[in-house]
Design an enzyme around this catalytic site. Structure first.
Site, short mmCIF file in Angstrom:
data_model
loop_
_atom_site.label_atom_id
_atom_site.label_comp_id
_atom_site.label_asym_id
_atom_site.label_seq_id
_atom_site.Cartn_x
_atom_site.Cartn_y
_atom_site.Cartn_z
N TYR A 189 0.65 -1.29 -0.03
CA TYR A 189 -0.05 0.08 -0.07
C TYR A 189 0.88 1.16 -0.08
O TYR A 189 0.44 2.28 -0.94
CB TYR A 189 -0.95 -0.16 1.25
CG TYR A 189 -2.12 0.92 0.95
CD1 TYR A 189 -3.30 0.77 0.17
CD2 TYR A 189 -2.23 2.23 1.64
CE1 TYR A 189 -4.24 1.51 0.03
CE2 TYR A 189 -2.99 2.90 1.22
CZ TYR A 189 -4.27 2.78 0.57
OH TYR A 189 -5.17 3.82 0.39
N LYS A 193 1.27 3.76 -3.08
CA LYS A 193 0.64 5.14 -3.18
C LYS A 193 1.85 6.31 -3.21
O LYS A 193 1.66 7.17 -4.02
CB LYS A 193 0.00 5.35 -1.98
CG LYS A 193 -1.32 4.30 -1.79
CD LYS A 193 -2.20 4.55 -3.04
CE LYS A 193 -3.79 3.79 -2.79
NZ LYS A 193 -4.18 4.01 -4.28
N1 LIG Z 1 -11.79 3.83 0.98
C1 LIG Z 1 -10.79 4.62 1.53
O1 LIG Z 1 -10.70 4.82 2.65
C2 LIG Z 1 -9.68 5.18 0.65
C3 LIG Z 1 -8.59 6.04 1.12
C4 LIG Z 1 -7.51 6.40 0.70
C5 LIG Z 1 -7.55 6.04 -0.72
N2 LIG Z 1 -8.19 5.39 -1.33
C6 LIG Z 1 -7.98 4.92 -2.72
O2 LIG Z 1 -9.10 5.30 -3.35
C7 LIG Z 1 -9.51 4.12 -4.49
C8 LIG Z 1 -10.66 3.65 -4.26
O3 LIG Z 1 -10.89 3.09 -3.29
P1 LIG Z 1 -12.04 2.20 -2.73
O4 LIG Z 1 -12.23 2.27 -1.29
O5 LIG Z 1 -13.48 2.57 -3.61
O6 LIG Z 1 -11.57 0.71 -3.02
P2 LIG Z 1 -12.57 -0.60 -3.66
O7 LIG Z 1 -11.74 -1.70 -3.20
O8 LIG Z 1 -13.98 -0.44 -2.92
O9 LIG Z 1 -12.48 -0.39 -5.28
C9 LIG Z 1 -11.68 -0.69 -5.87
C10 LIG Z 1 -12.25 -1.25 -7.04
O10 LIG Z 1 -10.97 -1.80 -8.14
C11 LIG Z 1 -11.37 -2.60 -8.80
N3 LIG Z 1 -10.27 -3.59 -9.29
C12 LIG Z 1 -9.51 -4.40 -8.70
N4 LIG Z 1 -8.45 -4.93 -9.45
C13 LIG Z 1 -8.85 -4.21 -10.67
C14 LIG Z 1 -8.23 -4.54 -11.94
N5 LIG Z 1 -7.23 -5.38 -12.21
N6 LIG Z 1 -8.60 -3.69 -13.21
C15 LIG Z 1 -9.66 -3.08 -12.79
N7 LIG Z 1 -10.40 -2.71 -11.78
C16 LIG Z 1 -9.78 -3.45 -10.68
C17 LIG Z 1 -12.11 -3.70 -7.72
O11 LIG Z 1 -13.08 -4.50 -8.70
C18 LIG Z 1 -12.97 -2.68 -7.12
O12 LIG Z 1 -14.24 -2.41 -7.86
C19 LIG Z 1 -8.16 3.16 -4.42
O13 LIG Z 1 -6.85 3.73 -5.27
C20 LIG Z 1 -7.66 3.15 -2.90
O14 LIG Z 1 -6.61 2.85 -2.56
C21 LIG Z 1 -9.29 4.72 -0.72
#
Ligand SMILES: NC(=O)c1ccc[n+]([C@@H]2O[C@H](COP(=O)([O-])OP(=O)(O)OC[C@H]3O[C@@H](n4cnc5c(N)ncnc54)[C@H](O)[C@@H]3O)[C@@H](O)[C@H]2O)c1
Length: 278
Positions: A189, A193
């Site tokens: 992670y 990032k």
């Molecule tokens: N949710 C949080 O608290 C948070 C905080 C900081 C950053 N982020 C970042 O925001 C972004 C979205 O987070 P989220 O919480 O919606 O995550 P999530 O896990 O809910 O969604 C991620 C999506 O990526 C898709 N995915 C996985 N492998 C894939 C591939 N090979 N090709 C295409 N799609 C693929 C999954 O099917 C899923 O729908 C991410 O980059 C995450 O790191 C999230």
């Protein structure tokens, strides 16, 4: 509702979001559709992307939304989709690199296998392939076309953990007695990032003369019914004293992806309740 300032208006522009079927993807889509963009919601998993596109059409009357399958780890995936869109006369003006494989916290979250000493190479490769290599492949396919057309925006979704180290005390489990067995936030992670922020700077300067702006957005943790103990610990690390709601990054998407941010490139906008300044 006051009329939108002209520089936020994305009418006539097409935005492609990767990993659009998860928690934040539908919010990004909503943000961009709200200011007039046509949105292509892509995900490795077609069903949640399709559900998100339907929900968007319901929420934003007249929204132009389409769901498509895209595995960002497939070497030919982003290039193949870009060629398919070329054939349809669709140019992607905005790319949101959002796809990730993120370990969830709680009982279904990281186990002792997340610890560095035993971290599996297969897991490293899989997570880096999605979060970092996938973003590069999408930028290569869609950003190259933007540069050829002389305009475009790429937004990489990083994290507060793209600028600070994880506080591993957050992930401790009371039912795990041994220190060496405690789960941790995986090394992938942090690397992904931080890497996305590096990719942002690289691409921003690479295409600065070609009309393509590239920035990162670093969100803090979003409340999604995590265990109360985890939430309380995390809130203690956040000056504003709470986690984000899922919709709280929408205005940032509108800013970064529109002409409102015309003079901004190569930057990382951190929206984390102040966590990273404490
Ligand atoms: N949710 C949080 O608290 C948070 C905080 C900081 C950053 N982020 C970042 O925001 C972004 C979205 O987070 P989220 O919480 O919606 O995550 P999530 O896990 O809910 O969604 C991620 C999506 O990526 C898709 N995915 C996985 N492998 C894939 C591939 N090979 N090709 C295409 N799609 C693929 C999954 O099917 C899923 O729908 C991410 O980059 C995450 O790191 C999230």
């Amino acid at each position: 509702m006051p009329e939108l300032p002209k520089h936020f208006d994305l009418s006539g522009r097409t935005a492609l979001i990767t990993g659009a079927g998860g928690l934040l993807g539908p919010q990004h889509a909503r943000a961009l559709a709200d200011v007039g963009a046509r949105v292509l919601l892509t995900d490795i998993d077609a069903a949640p992307a399709a559900a998100a596109a339907r929900a968007l059409a319901d929420a934003v009357p007249g929204a132009k939304a389409e769901a498509m399958r895209l595995d960002v780890t497939d070497p030919g995936g982003p290039a193949g989709l870009a060629a398919t869109l070329d054939a349809r006369g669709v140019g992607v003006d905005i790319l949101v690199n959002n796809a990730a494989v993120d370990a969830k916290v709680g009982p279904a979250g990281p186990t002792h296998a997340s610890r560095l000493e035993v971290f599996a190479l297969e897991q490293w490769n899989r997570e880096v392939a999605v979060g970092l290599t996938g973003a590069m492949l999408c930028a290569q396919a869609f950003g190259t076309r933007m540069a050829e057309r002389g305009h475009g925006v790429i937004l990489n979704i990083a994290s507060d953990l793209g600028v600070i180290a994880p506080d591993q005390r957050l992930y401790r489990r009371g039912d795990v007695a041994s220190e060496s067995e405690q789960p941790v936030k995986p090394v992938t992670y942090s690397v992904i990032k931080h890497g996305l922020i590096g990719l942002t700077r690289y691409l921003a300067t690479y295409w600065a003369g070609r009309g393509v702006r590239v920035n990162a957005l670093s969100p803090g943790g979003v409340f999604a019914n995590q265990e109360p103990e985890f939430v309380a610990r995390l809130e203690g690390l956040i000056p504003l004293g709470r986690m984000a709601t899922a919709g709280e990054y929408r205005a940032a998407l509108q800013f970064l992806c529109s002409d409102a941010a015309a003079y901004m490139t190569g930057q990382n906008l951190i929206i984390d309740g102040g966590r990273s300044v404490w």
